[in-house]
Scaffold this motif. Structure first.
Motif, PDB file in Angstrom:
ATOM      1  N   ILE A 127       0.798  11.853  -0.786  1.00 27.39           N
ATOM      2  CA  ILE A 127       0.275  13.200  -0.569  1.00 27.39           C
ATOM      3  C   ILE A 127       0.791  14.057  -1.720  1.00 27.39           C
ATOM      4  O   ILE A 127       1.994  14.166  -1.937  1.00 27.39           O
ATOM      5  CB  ILE A 127       0.719  13.758   0.800  1.00 27.39           C
ATOM      6  CG1 ILE A 127       0.214  12.827   1.909  1.00 27.39           C
ATOM      7  CG2 ILE A 127       0.201  15.187   0.977  1.00 27.39           C
ATOM      8  CD1 ILE A 127       0.727  13.160   3.288  1.00 27.39           C
ATOM      9  N   SER A 152       5.124   3.886   2.113  1.00 27.35           N
ATOM     10  CA  SER A 152       4.675   2.565   1.690  1.00 27.35           C
ATOM     11  C   SER A 152       4.719   1.597   2.860  1.00 27.35           C
ATOM     12  O   SER A 152       5.520   1.739   3.778  1.00 27.35           O
ATOM     13  CB  SER A 152       5.537   2.050   0.534  1.00 27.35           C
ATOM     14  OG  SER A 152       6.879   1.936   0.929  1.00 27.35           O
ATOM     15  N   SER A 153       3.821   0.624   2.791  1.00 24.44           N
ATOM     16  CA  SER A 153       3.776  -0.425   3.806  1.00 24.44           C
ATOM     17  C   SER A 153       3.235  -1.691   3.160  1.00 24.44           C
ATOM     18  O   SER A 153       2.676  -1.662   2.064  1.00 24.44           O
ATOM     19  CB  SER A 153       2.911  -0.005   4.996  1.00 24.44           C
ATOM     20  OG  SER A 153       1.589   0.249   4.583  1.00 24.44           O
ATOM     21  N   THR A 177      -7.857   5.131  -3.736  1.00 24.22           N
ATOM     22  CA  THR A 177      -8.848   5.841  -2.934  1.00 24.22           C
ATOM     23  C   THR A 177      -8.223   7.171  -2.558  1.00 24.22           C
ATOM     24  O   THR A 177      -7.033   7.228  -2.242  1.00 24.22           O
ATOM     25  CB  THR A 177      -9.191   5.051  -1.650  1.00 24.22           C
ATOM     26  OG1 THR A 177      -9.695   3.766  -2.025  1.00 24.22           O
ATOM     27  CG2 THR A 177     -10.225   5.785  -0.815  1.00 24.22           C
ATOM     28  N   LYS A 178      -9.010   8.254  -2.613  1.00 25.75           N
ATOM     29  CA  LYS A 178      -8.427   9.568  -2.332  1.00 25.75           C
ATOM     30  C   LYS A 178      -9.349  10.385  -1.439  1.00 25.75           C
ATOM     31  O   LYS A 178     -10.555  10.174  -1.394  1.00 25.75           O
ATOM     32  CB  LYS A 178      -8.117  10.305  -3.623  1.00 25.75           C
ATOM     33  CG  LYS A 178      -9.321  10.561  -4.491  1.00 25.75           C
ATOM     34  CD  LYS A 178      -8.925  11.193  -5.807  1.00 25.75           C
ATOM     35  CE  LYS A 178     -10.173  11.408  -6.655  1.00 25.75           C
ATOM     36  NZ  LYS A 178      -9.893  12.127  -7.872  1.00 25.75           N
ATOM     37  N   TRP A 179      -8.739  11.314  -0.724  1.00 26.46           N
ATOM     38  CA  TRP A 179      -9.476  12.249   0.111  1.00 26.46           C
ATOM     39  C   TRP A 179      -8.644  13.506   0.275  1.00 26.46           C
ATOM     40  O   TRP A 179      -7.453  13.523  -0.001  1.00 26.46           O
ATOM     41  CB  TRP A 179      -9.874  11.623   1.452  1.00 26.46           C
ATOM     42  CG  TRP A 179      -8.735  11.202   2.331  1.00 26.46           C
ATOM     43  CD1 TRP A 179      -8.141  11.921   3.317  1.00 26.46           C
ATOM     44  CD2 TRP A 179      -8.048   9.948   2.309  1.00 26.46           C
ATOM     45  NE1 TRP A 179      -7.126  11.197   3.899  1.00 26.46           N
ATOM     46  CE2 TRP A 179      -7.058   9.981   3.302  1.00 26.46           C
ATOM     47  CE3 TRP A 179      -8.171   8.785   1.545  1.00 26.46           C
ATOM     48  CZ2 TRP A 179      -6.190   8.921   3.548  1.00 26.46           C
ATOM     49  CZ3 TRP A 179      -7.311   7.737   1.793  1.00 26.46           C
ATOM     50  CH2 TRP A 179      -6.350   7.807   2.786  1.00 26.46           C
ATOM     51  N   GLN A 209       0.735   5.385   0.487  1.00 27.64           N
ATOM     52  CA  GLN A 209      -0.023   6.582   0.854  1.00 27.64           C
ATOM     53  C   GLN A 209       0.735   7.738   0.219  1.00 27.64           C
ATOM     54  O   GLN A 209       1.929   7.934   0.476  1.00 27.64           O
ATOM     55  CB  GLN A 209      -0.092   6.742   2.363  1.00 27.64           C
ATOM     56  CG  GLN A 209      -1.010   7.850   2.788  1.00 27.64           C
ATOM     57  CD  GLN A 209      -1.230   7.852   4.298  1.00 27.64           C
ATOM     58  OE1 GLN A 209      -0.837   6.943   5.002  1.00 27.64           O
ATOM     59  NE2 GLN A 209      -1.860   8.893   4.776  1.00 27.64           N
ATOM     60  N   ILE A 225       5.546  10.077  -0.311  1.00 29.75           N
ATOM     61  CA  ILE A 225       5.085   8.699  -0.458  1.00 29.75           C
ATOM     62  C   ILE A 225       5.504   7.888   0.762  1.00 29.75           C
ATOM     63  O   ILE A 225       6.667   7.895   1.150  1.00 29.75           O
ATOM     64  CB  ILE A 225       5.675   8.036  -1.723  1.00 29.75           C
ATOM     65  CG1 ILE A 225       5.349   8.868  -2.959  1.00 29.75           C
ATOM     66  CG2 ILE A 225       5.174   6.600  -1.864  1.00 29.75           C
ATOM     67  CD1 ILE A 225       6.099   8.426  -4.204  1.00 29.75           C
ATOM     68  N   ILE A 238      -4.745  13.163  -0.679  1.00 31.02           N
ATOM     69  CA  ILE A 238      -4.098  12.001  -0.093  1.00 31.02           C
ATOM     70  C   ILE A 238      -4.659  10.780  -0.814  1.00 31.02           C
ATOM     71  O   ILE A 238      -5.870  10.598  -0.898  1.00 31.02           O
ATOM     72  CB  ILE A 238      -4.373  11.902   1.420  1.00 31.02           C
ATOM     73  CG1 ILE A 238      -3.904  13.167   2.120  1.00 31.02           C
ATOM     74  CG2 ILE A 238      -3.700  10.657   2.002  1.00 31.02           C
ATOM     75  CD1 ILE A 238      -4.358  13.277   3.554  1.00 31.02           C
ATOM     76  N   PHE A 239      -3.778   9.986  -1.344  1.00 30.59           N
ATOM     77  CA  PHE A 239      -4.157   8.774  -2.071  1.00 30.59           C
ATOM     78  C   PHE A 239      -3.753   7.558  -1.249  1.00 30.59           C
ATOM     79  O   PHE A 239      -2.677   7.532  -0.662  1.00 30.59           O
ATOM     80  CB  PHE A 239      -3.405   8.679  -3.407  1.00 30.59           C
ATOM     81  CG  PHE A 239      -3.852   9.648  -4.446  1.00 30.59           C
ATOM     82  CD1 PHE A 239      -4.633   9.232  -5.507  1.00 30.59           C
ATOM     83  CD2 PHE A 239      -3.465  10.976  -4.386  1.00 30.59           C
ATOM     84  CE1 PHE A 239      -5.025  10.125  -6.485  1.00 30.59           C
ATOM     85  CE2 PHE A 239      -3.854  11.875  -5.358  1.00 30.59           C
ATOM     86  CZ  PHE A 239      -4.636  11.458  -6.415  1.00 30.59           C
ATOM     87  N   LEU A 240      -4.598   6.562  -1.256  1.00 33.00           N
ATOM     88  CA  LEU A 240      -4.248   5.252  -0.734  1.00 33.00           C
ATOM     89  C   LEU A 240      -4.300   4.319  -1.934  1.00 33.00           C
ATOM     90  O   LEU A 240      -5.346   4.163  -2.569  1.00 33.00           O
ATOM     91  CB  LEU A 240      -5.225   4.794   0.353  1.00 33.00           C
ATOM     92  CG  LEU A 240      -4.874   3.479   1.029  1.00 33.00           C
ATOM     93  CD1 LEU A 240      -3.532   3.589   1.768  1.00 33.00           C
ATOM     94  CD2 LEU A 240      -5.955   3.073   2.011  1.00 33.00           C
ATOM     95  N   THR A 292       0.861  -1.174   0.000  1.00 29.40           N
ATOM     96  CA  THR A 292       0.000   0.000   0.000  1.00 29.40           C
ATOM     97  C   THR A 292       0.898   1.223   0.000  1.00 29.40           C
ATOM     98  O   THR A 292       1.932   1.253   0.668  1.00 29.40           O
ATOM     99  CB  THR A 292      -0.949   0.052   1.211  1.00 29.40           C
ATOM    100  OG1 THR A 292      -0.186  -0.060   2.408  1.00 29.40           O
ATOM    101  CG2 THR A 292      -1.975  -1.032   1.156  1.00 29.40           C
TER     102      THR A 292
END
Length: 167
Positions: free
Chosen positions: A91, A151-152, A110-112, A89, A149, A123-125, A87
């Protein structure tokens, strides 16, 4: 010639051991158990040879060096097969282009909206197969070199979009 045999046995054994551990962590129980059978066969086949030459400096040196090489080989193989997902994340201030390009490439996005020091950001996941991780990073950085960025590696997830459903 015997030291080459010791080295090869140890390298194969340790590489298989490394892969088995990864398979166990990833929840691939049957694959791990199957690989363990091969791993222990290699180990037992070489054990008597290795033990007969542990009284010499070169036997010990070969054994130790080949353990390290086997670990590197196991890690290399694991990176090539790249099981699982990552995943990311992200910004960014570049919403539109990033969204369309990532979705075209088949990534779950997915974004918010978020707010930070420099104002509103998106912010994107993003969920990506580990095999595609470097491509995802490269794509993001090409579109927005200033993107932040993180990552995990998710252990589990349920429902939603997973890469490959679009194909």
């Amino acid at each position: 010639m015997i030291y080459v045999t010791i080295a090869l046995i140890q390298i194969i054994y340790v590489a298989l051991n490394s892969l088995r551990v990864v398979l166990m962590i990833k929840g691939r129980n049957y694959a791990a158990a199957s690989l363990c059978t091969v791993e222990i066969f290699v180990y037992l086949s070489g054990l008597s040879i290795v033990l007969n030459y542990m009284d010499s400096f070169w036997g010990i040196f070969t054994y130790c060096l080949s353990y390290g090489v086997g670990t590197l080989l196991g890690m290399y193989i694991e990176q090539k097969i790249a099981l699982g997902y990552m995943t990311l994340q992200v910004i960014t201030a570049n919403e539109a282009e990033l969204t369309s390009v990532l979705k075209e490439k088949g990534y779950g996005v997915t974004k918010w909206h978020g707010s930070g020091l420099y104002g509103t950001r998106m912010i994107f996941l993003i969920l990506a197969k580990r095999k595609n991780y470097l491509d995802a990073i490269k794509t993001i950085q090409q579109i927005d070199p200033g993107a932040f960025i993180i990552s995990s590696e998710p252990k589990t997830f349920v429902g939603g979009f997973t890469p490959g459903k679009l194909n």
